[in-house]
Enzyme design. Structure first.
Site, PDB file in Angstrom:
ATOM      1  N   ASP A   1     -16.499 -14.458 -13.942  1.00  0.00           N
ATOM      2  CA  ASP A   1     -15.757 -15.471 -13.193  1.00  0.00           C
ATOM      3  C   ASP A   1     -15.280 -16.615 -14.096  1.00  0.00           C
ATOM      4  OD1 ASP A   1     -14.858 -17.430 -11.498  1.00  0.00           O
ATOM      5  OD2 ASP A   1     -16.524 -17.313 -10.076  1.00  0.00           O
TER       6      ASP A   1
ATOM      7  N   SER B   1       0.842  -1.196   0.000  1.00  0.00           N
ATOM      8  CA  SER B   1       0.000   0.000   0.000  1.00  0.00           C
ATOM      9  C   SER B   1       0.887   1.260   0.000  1.00  0.00           C
ATOM     10  CB  SER B   1      -0.953  -0.028   1.205  1.00  0.00           C
ATOM     11  OG  SER B   1      -1.974   0.915   1.048  1.00  0.00           O
TER      12      SER B   1
ATOM     13  N   ASP C   1      -8.447  -5.928  -5.029  1.00  0.00           N
ATOM     14  CA  ASP C   1      -8.132  -4.768  -4.187  1.00  0.00           C
ATOM     15  C   ASP C   1      -9.269  -3.756  -4.246  1.00  0.00           C
ATOM     16  OD1 ASP C   1      -7.012  -2.424  -3.008  1.00  0.00           O
ATOM     17  OD2 ASP C   1      -5.007  -3.166  -3.467  1.00  0.00           O
TER      18      ASP C   1
ATOM     19  N   ASP D   1     -15.317 -20.036  -9.606  1.00  0.00           N
ATOM     20  CA  ASP D   1     -14.894 -20.281  -8.218  1.00  0.00           C
ATOM     21  C   ASP D   1     -14.925 -19.009  -7.377  1.00  0.00           C
ATOM     22  OD1 ASP D   1     -12.933 -18.936  -9.517  1.00  0.00           O
ATOM     23  OD2 ASP D   1     -11.271 -20.233  -8.905  1.00  0.00           O
TER      24      ASP D   1
ATOM     25  N   HIS E   1      -7.051  -5.841  -0.493  1.00  0.00           N
ATOM     26  CA  HIS E   1      -5.978  -4.864  -0.326  1.00  0.00           C
ATOM     27  C   HIS E   1      -4.879  -5.405   0.604  1.00  0.00           C
ATOM     28  CE1 HIS E   1      -4.008  -1.080  -0.603  1.00  0.00           C
ATOM     29  NE2 HIS E   1      -4.087  -0.856   0.690  1.00  0.00           N
TER      30      HIS E   1
ATOM     31  N   ASP F   1     -11.903 -17.391 -16.987  1.00  0.00           N
ATOM     32  CA  ASP F   1     -10.623 -18.087 -16.799  1.00  0.00           C
ATOM     33  C   ASP F   1     -10.784 -19.601 -16.888  1.00  0.00           C
ATOM     34  OD1 ASP F   1     -11.781 -18.779 -14.299  1.00  0.00           O
ATOM     35  OD2 ASP F   1     -10.938 -16.974 -13.372  1.00  0.00           O
TER      36      ASP F   1
HETATM   37 CA   LIG Z   1     -12.655 -18.011 -11.907  1.00  0.00          CA
END
Ligand SMILES: [Ca+2]
Ligand SMILES: *[C@@H]1O[C@H](CO)[C@@H](O)[C@H](O)[C@H]1NC(C)=O
Ligand SMILES: *[C@@H]1O[C@H](CO)[C@@H](O)[C@H](O)[C@H]1NC(C)=O
Ligand SMILES: *[C@@H]1O[C@H](CO)[C@@H](O)[C@H](O)[C@H]1NC(C)=O
Ligand SMILES: *[C@@H]1O[C@H](CO)[C@@H](O)[C@H](O)[C@H]1NC(C)=O
Ligand SMILES: *[C@@H]1O[C@H](CO)[C@@H](O)[C@H](O)[C@H]1NC(C)=O
Ligand SMILES: *[C@@H]1O[C@H](CO)[C@@H](O)[C@H](O)[C@H]1NC(C)=O
Length: 521
Positions: free
Chosen positions: A256, A187, A395, A263, A435, A259
């Site tokens: 989601d 940060s 984040d 999950d 974060h 990829d």
């Molecule tokens: Ca995924």
């Protein structure tokens, strides 16, 4: 002399070593007071393993220490005077069991607080560690008011001062110089790591910088601007936390699976162009649907901010952010508002109702290079320093899009492609990390004590930087671990986080909880 000789005869070897170490530690304050200029040495004390150390907080927003550690160390505390009205409080913790390595930790937010947790993480692994209060006490902006010296400390001077003094203190205690020097921070700590890389490349051999708050002015502007977008609670533009949860679920529904595996973790938000219009209320307004005005709010928080000349101020919040109820809760973001009150305008009456002119004013304020967004890292490259940069893709305070923006700026500025940057600078995107910690993914990567999953270089970024610097073996990926619960009783899944610009993709077969079933493409 007679006394020590007697002790030497009576004590076994290790006890003798800790006895002499504790003696040297106790007398260190006095010799440092003579040796170090412009400092006030407060104390040097030996803290043996198991001792209940108590360090009260310097400000309610700062952490304190009220516990025992499982390592013995020499604790040195002093104040370094950096100017007529500014000073830096710092502590150096020097382990009895020293590896010869030196490490500086960073800070967070507008702090203001010595990071004892990161210090104990490093000292427990044999580093001599230094931490500073960043030039003022408290995670607040008030000390900047009418005191440019305190702003200058925050921008770059506190960390560098700590490193210079910390190394001297280390040498004074052990009677020899450190072998290698490291940095660990997230940060604001990430910003400080890059500040050092850009301005004082000689300070470190290896830097671990997470979720950097660099382009600090742009970040502050963007953080403050969310208040303008979402409005106050109850206004037509505002979304309740419950409604934001609905938006997050809808985002996952759309992105989601990109990829290859559903999950709750988006591996590459770059692929996600979220469309909120599917949530528009069909006639009746309920708590689970958006009005047209609210859908516009969602679009705007997931869009980049531009200034009145059409230039980019700061990139968009990446979709899939864990929950940004901090930035989008209908109150001005305190760090940002403090920045305008006490730094930009030096006027505590500033109300946080931002305009693009306020952003302009911030850019025209002298802040001693606090942005740390220089694309030229040739100082680091020439010296052979290594940088391990990481950023969580969930984040909710500092968008990870800004880290990719910096990596690409370095690439263009230095005229180097990724395979050339690889020699000294690698950026890893940590899916499922919020974060600096937390999130729904494999965020435990050893970047801090609470994020520890193991000590090996593959699964621990601190070990990884040491291995890169001292063993010449650079990390190809960062293996993260997700646990089923906070106490880490059971591993849920593990995943190899890829080196930017590669992205993680599920092979389509094999156990998706196993890192082996994924590859960086
Ligand atoms: Ca995924
Ligand atoms: C250390 O001190 C804290 C508070 O002062 C107390 O709660 C804790 O039990 C102590 N621990 C040990 C090991 O004495
Ligand atoms: C000590 O501080 C003074 C005033 O801030 C400065 O002029 C001087 O250079 C400093 N000395 C050292 C050794 O840093
Ligand atoms: C450090 O600076 C602050 C702000 O100017 C001042 O209030 C404080 O007394 C100073 N501390 C020391 C030990 O000089
Ligand atoms: C000393 O530190 C090293 C490396 O950090 C560790 O492997 C070793 O177990 C430690 N020894 C003791 C006695 O704590
Ligand atoms: C913010 O300022 C604008 C004009 O610059 C004004 O229209 C608006 O009502 C103000 N909002 C708040 C919450 O004060
Ligand atoms: C974690 O451990 C603490 C203390 O050992 C216990 O009180 C708590 O219930 C545990 N939490 C979970 C989620 O298991």
């Amino acid at each position: 002399m007679k006394g020590s000789l007697l002790s030497q005869l009576l004590l076994p070897g290790t006890a003798w070593a800790s006895y002499t170490f504790s003696k040297q530690c106790s007398s260190l304050a006095e010799s440092l007071a003579e040796e170090l200029s412009n400092t006030t040495v407060r104390l040097s004390e030996y803290v043996s393993a198991g001792t209940n150390l108590s360090i009260p907080p310097t400000h309610p927003s700062c952490e304190s220490v009220r516990s025992a550690f499982d390592f013995s160390f020499c604790r040195v505390a002093l104040v370094a005077h950096t100017g007529p009205t500014s000073n830096v409080s710092l502590e150096t913790w020097l382990p009895l069991n020293w590896t010869g390595r030196f490490l500086s930790v960073g800070n967070g937010g507008l702090g203001g607080c010595i990071d004892y947790s990161d210090m104990s993480y490093a000292v427990g692994r044999g580093f001599a560690a230094v931490g500073t209060n960043n030039g003022h006490d408290g995670n607040i902006g008030l000390p900047f008011f009418n005191n440019p010296g305190v702003i200058e400390d925050y921008a770059y001077r506190a960390i560098h001062t700590g490193v210079v003094l910390g190394k001297q203190i280390t040498e004074a205690l052990y009677g020899k110089k450190h072998t290698k020097s490291y940095y660990l921070g997230c940060s604001t700590g990430g910003r400080q790591g890059f500040m050092e890389a850009q301005r004082f490349p000689e300070d470190f051999d290896g830097i671990v910088a997470g979720a950097p708050a660099f382009d600090f002015t742009g970040l502050q502007a963007s953080s403050a601007w969310y208040y303008n977008i979402v409005g106050t609670p109850g206004s037509p533009t505002f979304l309740t936390p419950q409604l934001w949860r609905v938006v997050l679920q809808d985002t996952l529904k759309q992105c989601d699976g990109l990829d290859g595996h559903v999950d709750g973790v988006i591996e590459d938000p770059d692929l996600c162009q979220y469309r909120p219009e599917g949530l528009l209320c069909n006639g009746e307004t309920t708590t689970n649907c958006l009005t047209g005005i609210q859908a516009d709010t969602v679009r705007r928080v997931y869009s980049a901010l531009y200034d009145k000349h059409g230039e980019l101020v700061y990139p968009r919040m990446q979709p899939g952010a864990e929950s940004s109820f901090i930035l989008w809760n209908g109150t001005p973001f305190p760090y940002a508002i403090d920045w305008w009150k006490y730094v930009v305008y030096n006027d505590p009456s500033f109300d946080g109702n931002m305009t693009l002119d306020d952003i302009e004013a911030a850019r025209n304020t002298e802040t001693y290079g606090v942005d740390a967004f220089e694309g030229d890292l040739s100082g680091v490259k020439d010296r052979g320093t290594k940088i391990l940069h990481y950023h969580g893709l969930q984040d909710n305070l500092i968008t990870s899009d800004n880290s990719a923006r910096y990596y690409n700026l370095v690439s263009r500025t230095m005229g180097l492609r990724s395979d050339d940057l690889d020699d000294f600078y690698r950026y890893f995107r940590i899916s499922g990390m919020a974060h600096c910690s937390g999130g729904t993914g494999a965020y435990n990567i050893g970047n801090r004590l609470s994020g520890l999953a193991g000590e090996s270089a593959e699964e621990n970024v601190l070990t990884a930087i040491v291995q890169w610097v001292e063993g010449g073996e650079a990390p190809e990926h960062v293996l993260g671990t997700a646990f089923t619960d906070f106490n880490k009783t059971e591993i849920k899944f593990r995943r190899r986080h890829c080196k930017y610009p590669l992205r993680n993709a599920y092979s389509g077969s094999g156990d998706p909880d196993s890192a082996e079933s994924w590859s960086c493409v």
